[in-house]
Enzyme design. Structure first.
Site, PDB file in Angstrom:
ATOM      1  N   ARG A   9       0.800  -1.236   0.000  1.00  0.00           N
ATOM      2  CA  ARG A   9       0.000   0.000   0.000  1.00  0.00           C
ATOM      3  C   ARG A   9       0.827   1.278   0.000  1.00  0.00           C
ATOM      4  O   ARG A   9       1.913   1.319   0.596  1.00  0.00           O
ATOM      5  CB  ARG A   9      -0.927  -0.001   1.228  1.00  0.00           C
ATOM      6  CG  ARG A   9      -1.999  -1.078   1.121  1.00  0.00           C
ATOM      7  CD  ARG A   9      -2.817  -1.222   2.382  1.00  0.00           C
ATOM      8  NE  ARG A   9      -3.923  -2.150   2.151  1.00  0.00           N
ATOM      9  CZ  ARG A   9      -3.801  -3.486   2.179  1.00  0.00           C
ATOM     10  NH1 ARG A   9      -2.649  -4.043   2.458  1.00  0.00           N
ATOM     11  NH2 ARG A   9      -4.851  -4.250   1.918  1.00  0.00           N
ATOM     12  N   HIS A  46      -0.747  -2.496  -4.500  1.00  0.00           N
ATOM     13  CA  HIS A  46      -0.109  -3.357  -5.514  1.00  0.00           C
ATOM     14  C   HIS A  46       0.015  -2.701  -6.889  1.00  0.00           C
ATOM     15  O   HIS A  46      -0.295  -3.306  -7.928  1.00  0.00           O
ATOM     16  CB  HIS A  46      -0.872  -4.681  -5.629  1.00  0.00           C
ATOM     17  CG  HIS A  46      -0.814  -5.538  -4.400  1.00  0.00           C
ATOM     18  ND1 HIS A  46       0.232  -5.513  -3.506  1.00  0.00           N
ATOM     19  CD2 HIS A  46      -1.688  -6.466  -3.905  1.00  0.00           C
ATOM     20  CE1 HIS A  46       0.021  -6.388  -2.527  1.00  0.00           C
ATOM     21  NE2 HIS A  46      -1.143  -6.964  -2.730  1.00  0.00           N
ATOM     22  N   HIS A 103       3.181 -12.798  -5.558  1.00  0.00           N
ATOM     23  CA  HIS A 103       2.002 -12.925  -4.704  1.00  0.00           C
ATOM     24  C   HIS A 103       1.415 -14.341  -4.737  1.00  0.00           C
ATOM     25  O   HIS A 103       0.194 -14.520  -4.798  1.00  0.00           O
ATOM     26  CB  HIS A 103       0.955 -11.903  -5.146  1.00  0.00           C
ATOM     27  CG  HIS A 103       0.058 -11.419  -4.046  1.00  0.00           C
ATOM     28  ND1 HIS A 103      -0.750 -12.270  -3.328  1.00  0.00           N
ATOM     29  CD2 HIS A 103      -0.144 -10.187  -3.534  1.00  0.00           C
ATOM     30  CE1 HIS A 103      -1.431 -11.554  -2.442  1.00  0.00           C
ATOM     31  NE2 HIS A 103      -1.071 -10.290  -2.532  1.00  0.00           N
ATOM     32  N   GLU A 130       4.914 -12.547   1.012  1.00  0.00           N
ATOM     33  CA  GLU A 130       5.338 -11.596  -0.018  1.00  0.00           C
ATOM     34  C   GLU A 130       6.590 -10.870   0.464  1.00  0.00           C
ATOM     35  O   GLU A 130       6.506 -10.007   1.327  1.00  0.00           O
ATOM     36  CB  GLU A 130       4.223 -10.588  -0.291  1.00  0.00           C
ATOM     37  CG  GLU A 130       2.915 -11.221  -0.712  1.00  0.00           C
ATOM     38  CD  GLU A 130       1.719 -10.344  -0.326  1.00  0.00           C
ATOM     39  OE1 GLU A 130       1.642  -9.196  -0.776  1.00  0.00           O
ATOM     40  OE2 GLU A 130       0.874 -10.809   0.452  1.00  0.00           O
TER      41      GLU A 130
HETATM   42  C1  BGC Z   1      -2.656  -7.478   0.983  1.00  0.00           C
HETATM   43  C2  BGC Z   1      -4.054  -7.848   1.333  1.00  0.00           C
HETATM   44  C3  BGC Z   1      -4.796  -8.045   0.049  1.00  0.00           C
HETATM   45  C4  BGC Z   1      -4.103  -9.098  -0.755  1.00  0.00           C
HETATM   46  C5  BGC Z   1      -4.759  -9.334  -2.086  1.00  0.00           C
HETATM   47  C6  BGC Z   1      -2.040  -8.597   0.226  1.00  0.00           C
HETATM   48  O1  BGC Z   1      -0.732  -8.306  -0.114  1.00  0.00           O
HETATM   49  O2  BGC Z   1      -1.887  -7.137   2.115  1.00  0.00           O
HETATM   50  O3  BGC Z   1      -4.668  -6.867   2.126  1.00  0.00           O
HETATM   51  O4  BGC Z   1      -6.132  -8.368   0.278  1.00  0.00           O
HETATM   52  O5  BGC Z   1      -2.776  -8.758  -0.962  1.00  0.00           O
HETATM   53  O6  BGC Z   1      -4.898  -8.167  -2.754  1.00  0.00           O
END
Ligand code: BGC
Length: 383
Positions: free
Chosen positions: A109, A134, A209, A348
């Site tokens: 974020r 992201h 991810h 991640e």
């Molecule tokens: C985030 C989550 C999110 C997920 C999928 C993660 O890296 O921290 O809050 O829901 O990614 O988007």
């Protein structure tokens, strides 16, 4: 032709034939390619499969430089796919969960979709409440990457490249990003090497991810699987999952994974941080060996039923441990399986969330003339 000469030609010919049939590097193609469907733009995608001698394979699509499948043996030798995902590129195009994707230009974020760099304010599209998540609405996971098989002494290797134009999703500078996936021929390890260069100062945070369920991607809950993190601190967040800037000790909290603990053991404890994340969805500050620049052990996950073990090694300073809290069984994944809440976890590897707005965090700024480099290894075994 003299007898000697003929003999030599024959000998050379035989040597070459032997090399080819024993699979010297560069003989048979190490990476298999198959069609992975057409995007709404009409562009065609492919699925590339890397295989090794130890029963492991990894499939990657050029759409989002996404890991579609990782297949590894359990303690009885049974090979299963242990990552969540879809059966076609079209579903990844519509998907919102970032299954297996390469995330960029800025993973995690950025608060209020804004940051300052060199005295200039940049505004990014907001796709997560008031924040950017992201890389924005059309992050690197929604791009078609150029892919080529590259020679490597370690095993089959696939290089994915994407050039992100200056201003894309609000970020400054043309960023050329490369991700190389290498599957070791003789051990069950996938190495991911990231690199990037820019023509203007920018921010970069690249990660993968993958959602893991070590029992198999259609097995349901991961709450019985254990996790150990090489981290004595984490970055607590506010209710929008933006770090407060504090590096907090994990000791005496449900965030203490310094010893192996079942993921589900404390996930629903009365804890404000767990409430904010609806489970684990936080960045841990990795304890790094002094002076080390090589990928260091960050995490060990273990599934007691199958015996599968995943070790994550990285050069990155942090890892986001996310327990699939926002999966809700409405998304149909591979083989039609509907992934329930907490049916997978992500590790991640990354720089800390919202680093551009936290001068006390390791910097994510990349300047022209410098190269961003980062390595993460997913190592599999059984126990
Ligand atoms: C985030 C989550 C999110 C997920 C999928 C993660 O890296 O921290 O809050 O829901 O990614 O988007």
């Amino acid at each position: 032709m003299s007898v000697l000469h003929t003999g030599m030609v024959l000998f050379l010919g035989l040597t070459l034939m032997t090399l080819k049939s024993t699979g010297d590097p560069g003989s048979a193609p190490k990476v298999e390619v198959q069609p992975f469907g057409t995007l709404s733009s009409g562009q065609k995608t492919d699925l590339y499969t890397l295989k090794n001698d130890k029963g492991m394979s990894v499939s990657i699509t050029n759409y989002g430089a996404t890991i579609v499948a990782i297949k590894v043996p359990d303690r009885t030798g049974k090979v299963e796919d242990i990552t969540l995902g879809f059966d076609s590129a079209k579903e990844y195009e519509e998907g919102k969960a970032y299954f297996g994707a390469t995330v960029g230009r800025y993973g995690n974020r950025i608060a209020h979709g804004t940051f300052m760099l060199d005295g200039k304010t940049y505004r990014l599209p907001k796709n997560n409440g008031d924040n950017t998540l992201h890389g924005g609405i059309n992050g690197f996971n929604k791009k078609l990457w150029s892919v080529r098989e590259i020679p490597s002494a370690d095993g089959p290797a696939l290089q994915c490249t994407y050039m992100s134009p200056d201003g894309e999703e609000g970020f400054p500078g043309t960023l050329t990003a490369t991700v190389v996936f290498t599957l070791y021929q003789d051990k069950n390890e996938l190495r991911i090497d990231y690199s990037a260069t820019t023509d203007k100062p920018t921010v970069v945070n690249l990660t993968n991810h993958s959602y893991f369920d070590l029992a198999g991607q259609n097995h349901g809950s991961i709450l019985g699987e254990t996790l150990q993190l090489n981290a004595t601190r984490f970055t607590p967040v506010d209710s929008a999952l933006i770090p407060t800037g504090e590096l907090r000790e994990v000791k005496n909290t449900p965030f203490d994974f310094t010893h192996p603990v079942a993921i589900g053991k404390r996930i629903d404890a009365a804890d404000e941080q767990l409430k904010f994340g609806q489970g684990y969805d936080h960045n841990w500050v990795l304890d790094k060996p002094k002076g080390g620049t090589r990928a260091a052990l960050a995490a060990i996950a273990h599934d007691p039923t199958s015996g599968r073990v995943l070790e994550v090694l990285t050069t990155e300073p942090g890892v986001q441990f996310y327990t699939g809290n926002f999966l809700d069984g409405t998304v149909k994944g591979k083989g039609g399986y509907e992934y329930p809440r907490r049916s997978a976890f992500c590790l991640e590897t990354q720089h800390f969330p919202d680093s551009p707005n936290h001068p006390n965090f390791p910097s994510t700024t990349l300047l022209p003339g410098n190269e961003f480099r980062s390595t993460t290894i997913f190592r599999f075994s059984v126990k």
